[in-house]
Design a protein around this motif. Structure first.
Motif, PDB file in Angstrom:
ATOM      1  N   MET A 176      41.036 -32.317 158.592  1.00 43.95           N
ATOM      2  CA  MET A 176      40.391 -31.031 158.301  1.00 43.95           C
ATOM      3  C   MET A 176      41.420 -29.909 158.225  1.00 43.95           C
ATOM      4  N   ARG A 177      42.412 -29.934 159.151  1.00 42.85           N
ATOM      5  CA  ARG A 177      43.459 -28.907 159.137  1.00 42.85           C
ATOM      6  C   ARG A 177      44.227 -28.915 157.816  1.00 42.85           C
ATOM      7  N   PHE A 178      44.649 -30.122 157.393  1.00 44.69           N
ATOM      8  CA  PHE A 178      45.424 -30.199 156.152  1.00 44.69           C
ATOM      9  C   PHE A 178      44.571 -29.804 154.962  1.00 44.69           C
ATOM     10  N   ALA A 179      43.300 -30.231 154.958  1.00 48.13           N
ATOM     11  CA  ALA A 179      42.425 -29.919 153.825  1.00 48.13           C
ATOM     12  C   ALA A 179      42.227 -28.413 153.715  1.00 48.13           C
ATOM     13  N   LEU A 180      41.939 -27.747 154.836  1.00 47.69           N
ATOM     14  CA  LEU A 180      41.698 -26.301 154.792  1.00 47.69           C
ATOM     15  C   LEU A 180      42.961 -25.544 154.383  1.00 47.69           C
ATOM     16  N   THR A 181      44.121 -25.989 154.902  1.00 45.34           N
ATOM     17  CA  THR A 181      45.374 -25.332 154.523  1.00 45.34           C
ATOM     18  C   THR A 181      45.612 -25.494 153.025  1.00 45.34           C
ATOM     19  N   ALA A 182      45.341 -26.693 152.504  1.00 48.24           N
ATOM     20  CA  ALA A 182      45.553 -26.941 151.071  1.00 48.24           C
ATOM     21  C   ALA A 182      44.629 -26.051 150.251  1.00 48.24           C
ATOM     22  N   ILE A 183      43.354 -25.935 150.665  1.00 47.27           N
ATOM     23  CA  ILE A 183      42.409 -25.091 149.926  1.00 47.27           C
ATOM     24  C   ILE A 183      42.902 -23.652 149.905  1.00 47.27           C
ATOM     25  N   ALA A 184      43.358 -23.170 151.085  1.00 40.86           N
ATOM     26  CA  ALA A 184      43.837 -21.780 151.172  1.00 40.86           C
ATOM     27  C   ALA A 184      45.057 -21.591 150.290  1.00 40.86           C
ATOM     28  N   ALA A 185      45.973 -22.567 150.308  1.00 46.04           N
ATOM     29  CA  ALA A 185      47.197 -22.442 149.503  1.00 46.04           C
ATOM     30  C   ALA A 185      46.850 -22.392 148.024  1.00 46.04           C
ATOM     31  N   VAL A 186      45.909 -23.250 147.591  1.00 44.55           N
ATOM     32  CA  VAL A 186      45.518 -23.263 146.179  1.00 44.55           C
ATOM     33  C   VAL A 186      44.883 -21.936 145.804  1.00 44.55           C
ATOM     34  N   THR A 187      44.037 -21.377 146.692  1.00 46.02           N
ATOM     35  CA  THR A 187      43.387 -20.102 146.401  1.00 46.02           C
ATOM     36  C   THR A 187      44.417 -18.991 146.237  1.00 46.02           C
ATOM     37  N   VAL A 188      45.381 -18.944 147.172  1.00 43.77           N
ATOM     38  CA  VAL A 188      46.410 -17.895 147.097  1.00 43.77           C
ATOM     39  C   VAL A 188      47.222 -18.051 145.815  1.00 43.77           C
ATOM     40  N   ALA A 189      47.561 -19.302 145.469  1.00 47.63           N
ATOM     41  CA  ALA A 189      48.349 -19.534 144.257  1.00 47.63           C
ATOM     42  C   ALA A 189      47.563 -19.104 143.026  1.00 47.63           C
ATOM     43  N   ALA A 190      46.268 -19.442 142.988  1.00 47.86           N
ATOM     44  CA  ALA A 190      45.439 -19.067 141.839  1.00 47.86           C
ATOM     45  C   ALA A 190      45.366 -17.556 141.709  1.00 47.86           C
ATOM     46  N   PHE A 191      45.215 -16.875 142.862  1.00 48.21           N
ATOM     47  CA  PHE A 191      45.140 -15.417 142.857  1.00 48.21           C
ATOM     48  C   PHE A 191      46.444 -14.825 142.312  1.00 48.21           C
ATOM     49  N   ALA A 192      47.582 -15.369 142.767  1.00 49.40           N
ATOM     50  CA  ALA A 192      48.877 -14.845 142.330  1.00 49.40           C
ATOM     51  C   ALA A 192      49.058 -15.059 140.832  1.00 49.40           C
ATOM     52  N   LEU A 193      48.687 -16.255 140.340  1.00 48.26           N
ATOM     53  CA  LEU A 193      48.837 -16.543 138.919  1.00 48.26           C
ATOM     54  C   LEU A 193      47.976 -15.614 138.080  1.00 48.26           C
ATOM     55  N   ARG A 194      46.747 -15.398 138.541  1.00 48.82           N
ATOM     56  CA  ARG A 194      45.808 -14.526 137.831  1.00 48.82           C
ATOM     57  C   ARG A 194      46.375 -13.103 137.751  1.00 48.82           C
ATOM     58  N   THR A 195      46.921 -12.619 138.900  1.00 42.26           N
ATOM     59  CA  THR A 195      47.498 -11.277 138.922  1.00 42.26           C
ATOM     60  C   THR A 195      48.656 -11.179 137.956  1.00 42.26           C
ATOM     61  N   LEU A 196      49.520 -12.195 137.944  1.00 45.45           N
ATOM     62  CA  LEU A 196      50.665 -12.181 137.038  1.00 45.45           C
ATOM     63  C   LEU A 196      50.208 -12.156 135.588  1.00 45.45           C
ATOM     64  N   LYS A 197      49.151 -12.940 135.310  1.00 52.91           N
ATOM     65  CA  LYS A 197      48.639 -12.993 133.926  1.00 52.91           C
ATOM     66  C   LYS A 197      48.118 -11.616 133.522  1.00 52.91           C
ATOM     67  N   LEU A 230      49.002  -8.757 134.710  1.00 51.39           N
ATOM     68  CA  LEU A 230      50.133  -7.849 134.546  1.00 51.39           C
ATOM     69  C   LEU A 230      50.798  -8.066 133.195  1.00 51.39           C
ATOM     70  N   ARG A 231      50.935  -9.339 132.788  1.00 49.56           N
ATOM     71  CA  ARG A 231      51.572  -9.647 131.513  1.00 49.56           C
ATOM     72  C   ARG A 231      50.731  -9.127 130.359  1.00 49.56           C
ATOM     73  N   ASP A 232      49.400  -9.300 130.477  1.00 50.28           N
ATOM     74  CA  ASP A 232      48.519  -8.913 129.375  1.00 50.28           C
ATOM     75  C   ASP A 232      48.473  -7.398 129.198  1.00 50.28           C
ATOM     76  N   THR A 233      48.311  -6.658 130.286  1.00 50.85           N
ATOM     77  CA  THR A 233      48.091  -5.221 130.164  1.00 50.85           C
ATOM     78  C   THR A 233      49.365  -4.429 130.379  1.00 50.85           C
ATOM     79  N   GLY A 234      50.325  -4.985 131.107  1.00 52.13           N
ATOM     80  CA  GLY A 234      51.545  -4.244 131.408  1.00 52.13           C
ATOM     81  C   GLY A 234      51.321  -3.331 132.601  1.00 52.13           C
ATOM     82  N   ASP A 235      52.381  -3.051 133.347  1.00 54.30           N
ATOM     83  CA  ASP A 235      52.279  -2.154 134.482  1.00 54.30           C
ATOM     84  C   ASP A 235      52.456  -0.734 133.981  1.00 54.30           C
ATOM     85  N   LYS A 236      51.424   0.099 134.192  1.00 50.64           N
ATOM     86  CA  LYS A 236      51.463   1.446 133.632  1.00 50.64           C
ATOM     87  C   LYS A 236      52.184   2.416 134.556  1.00 50.64           C
ATOM     88  N   PHE A 237      52.635   1.929 135.708  1.00 49.80           N
ATOM     89  CA  PHE A 237      53.247   2.830 136.668  1.00 49.80           C
ATOM     90  C   PHE A 237      54.673   3.150 136.253  1.00 49.80           C
TER      91      PHE A 237
END
Lengths: 173, 409
Positions: free
Chosen positions: B373-394, B396-403
């Motif tokens: 259960m520990r490994f499964a939950l850690t893996a789920i959390a890691a995948v979620t964080v990675a997906a979030f980071a990839l989505r954010t990067l995408k 940023l690439r699409d719209t560009g940083d306006k700052f």
């Protein structure tokens, strides 16, 4: 030495806070004094090495006093002029006599030989304190082994009170 | 800390039990520790006030305070000096005694928490055996201060803010307390250092990934802590659009700065509690607490500093998350706030506590289940964080940083 100083400090705080609760005419000040009184009382519990009870005292009663505050504000938000004149009634005299009598009995017991400062009772108390007396484990064991029936009955009583409060507050459910 | 002082006395060639100055030395060290810790609280609150404004500015594509010192970093010093020099007004119709006393109640309730908050492997003022319970208890003083300030101001805005705050904190104390009981159940102790020691350095050894209920408890605690700290989306007690500034409307000068010091300092407190209870605290990966204790000399100092840095990093990350939420979520309504607590968080936290008790029995019978259960939950959390980071990067690439990074820094 340090313990004695702290005890008198806390005891003075409890007495000051407690007397303010009774003597203050404004209920808000009464509630504030009650908070102070409970905190000093928790200090005395710590001196008795009853750490868990001290924290429960603060945790439960500080929350309770907050509710009291809200009630005081919402139900009887009194101004100074609404409190009326300070009257001297028969029942206040009775209360004063009762307070003095209680204080006298306690002082008589405390100054007498009821609580020896040496001997087996004291040695036993020191031994208990060394073994985690007053900690979570010791209180838990006593509560759930020796006193489990009164404990469960008390929780049942609280449940009844909660149900009653809901029924009273909400006529139609 | 007592062990440290006893060892110090022994190194001077005295016996701590018999030496007449032992108690005075304890007292001196207590005073010094209190001084350091309160200053830490005040200075970190000040720095957070600058950081929050910079973060807010970044999220809204503004510049933020950038005039005093590099990146405007000394802005908080300037603000503190300004507030200290302002006149300390007491409204004519206010209850002067309670009005003056209220900020101190808040300050005391806030400063007392730091007694039990760990900073690293050895750095803690006092490792009480009722640690986390003590923290829950003394924070109640903050509410007493809030409601005193609201009532004594004799102003409708202040009173409404105070009543809202009391209702909110009394309600959210329950899910917060129940959620914190889950790591306590898992560790079998209330001491903050003991709870950290029961976890491990690697993410899958943290209590947050121990089982699904502990995972949920972390979020229940975090939401409740936001509500108890009057942070957005639960900043109803000081809703500017409805209540001017809530319970602190009538305050000025130093007393006003106390309220904000407590609010910003609380961000460290709630994040540090979350780190301690759910995220492994100062535990270094691959270094068990027993081996940590056995270290000596230069290695011990390096490990100590590493543990301090790791704890601070985790805590500051959650401080940033709190700021992030403030500029992301709108304020919720009073009835939504109450519904959320009593209809969802309270039942969920009670169910979670029961689930964890049953889970512990189950894992006791079948240890492999706990590991899986520990490994499964850690893996789920890691995948979620990675997906979030990839989505954010995408994005940023699409719209560009306006700052505009080049000017006005």
């Amino acid at each position: 030495m340090a313990e004695a100083v702290l005890f008198y400090l806390f005891a003075a705080g409890v007495l000051a806070g407690g007397s303010q609760v009774v003597l203050r005419r404004n209920p808000i000040y009464g509630a504030v004094s009650l908070v102070g009184c409970f905190f000093f009382l928790a200090g005395i519990y710590v001196l008795l090495s009853a750490h868990l009870i001290a924290i429960l005292q603060v945790l439960v009663y500080a929350g309770a006093v907050m509710v009291l505050f809200v009630f005081v504000i919402m139900l009887l938000n009194l101004k100074e002029e609404e409190l009326g004149e300070l009257r001297f009634t028969f029942w206040k005299v009775v209360g004063l006599v009762a307070v003095l009598a209680t204080a006298a009995v306690i002082a008589w017991r405390a100054l007498g030989p009821a609580y020896p400062s040496t001997g087996p009772a004291r040695d036993n108390a020191i031994l208990l304190a060394a073994e985690g007396f007053g900690g979570v484990k010791a209180v838990g064991r006593t509560l759930y082994l020796a006193a489990v029936l009164p404990f469960e009955l008390t929780s049942l009583l609280l449940l009844v009170a909660i149900v009653a409060a809901v029924v009273v507050a909400k006529g139609k459910i | 800390m007592q062990d440290f002082i006893d060892n110090l006395i022994r190194s001077w060639g005295h016996d701590p039990a018999a030496w007449p100055w032992t108690q005075f030395l304890y007292l001196a060290f207590m005073g010094a520790a209190a001084f350091i810790v309160v200053n830490f609280a005040a200075i970190s609150a000040g720095i957070f006030s600058w950081a929050e404004r910079r973060v807010a500015a970044r999220m809204q594509s503004r510049v933020g305070p950038n005039r005093v010192g590099p990146f405007g970093f000394l802005q908080w010093v300037a603000d503190a000096v300004k507030l200290l020099l302002k006149e300390d007004l007491v409204p004519a119709e206010a209850d002067a005694v309670l009005f003056r006393a209220a900020p101190y109640f808040m300050m005391v309730g806030f400063a007392c928490v730091f007694v039990c908050l760990p900073f690293s492997h050895k750095l803690i003022v006092a490792d009480l055996n009722i640690g986390i319970f003590y923290i829950l208890a003394v924070t109640a003083l903050i509410v007493v201060g809030i409601i005193m300030s609201g009532w004594s101001s004799n102003s409708k805005w202040s009173l409404f803010g105070a009543i809202r705050s009391a209702a909110q904190i009394i309600s959210y104390e329950i899910p917060a307390g129940m959620a914190l009981m889950i790591p306590v159940l898992l560790a079998g102790t209330l001491s903050t250092q003991g709870i950290i020691r029961a976890q491990g350095g690697w993410p899958w050894q943290w209590f947050i990934f121990d089982n699904p209920a502990a995972f949920a408890a972390f979020f229940i605690y975090f939401i409740s802590a936001l509500a108890e700290g009057n942070r957005t989306p639960f900043d109803l007690p000081e809703a500017e659009s409805e209540l001017v500034s809530g319970y602190n409307t009538e305050y000025s000068g130093m007393r006003f700065s106390y309220f904000f010091l407590v609010e910003w300092g609380n961000m460290w407190v709630m994040s540090a509690i979350a780190t301690t209870m759910f995220l492994g605290g100062w535990q270094l990966p691959g270094l068990s607490p027993a081996r940590f204790d056995a270290l000596t000399g230069g290695v011990a100092v390096i490990a100590e500093i590493a543990s301090l840095a790791l704890f601070a990093f985790k805590t500051l990350f959650f401080v940033f998350v709190v700021m992030w939420l403030r500029w992301t979520l709108p304020r919720i309504r009073v009835d939504q706030m109450m519904n959320m607590c009593w209809k969802y968080l309270v039942p969920a936290s009670f169910a979670g506590a029961l689930f964890v008790a049953a889970w512990m029995l189950l894992v006791h019978e079948a240890p492999w289940l706990g590991q899986a259960m520990r490994f499964a939950l850690t893996a789920i959390a890691a995948v979620t964080v990675a997906a979030f980071a990839l989505r954010t990067l995408k994005n940023l690439r699409d719209t560009g940083d306006k700052f505009d990074f080049t000017s006005n820094w």
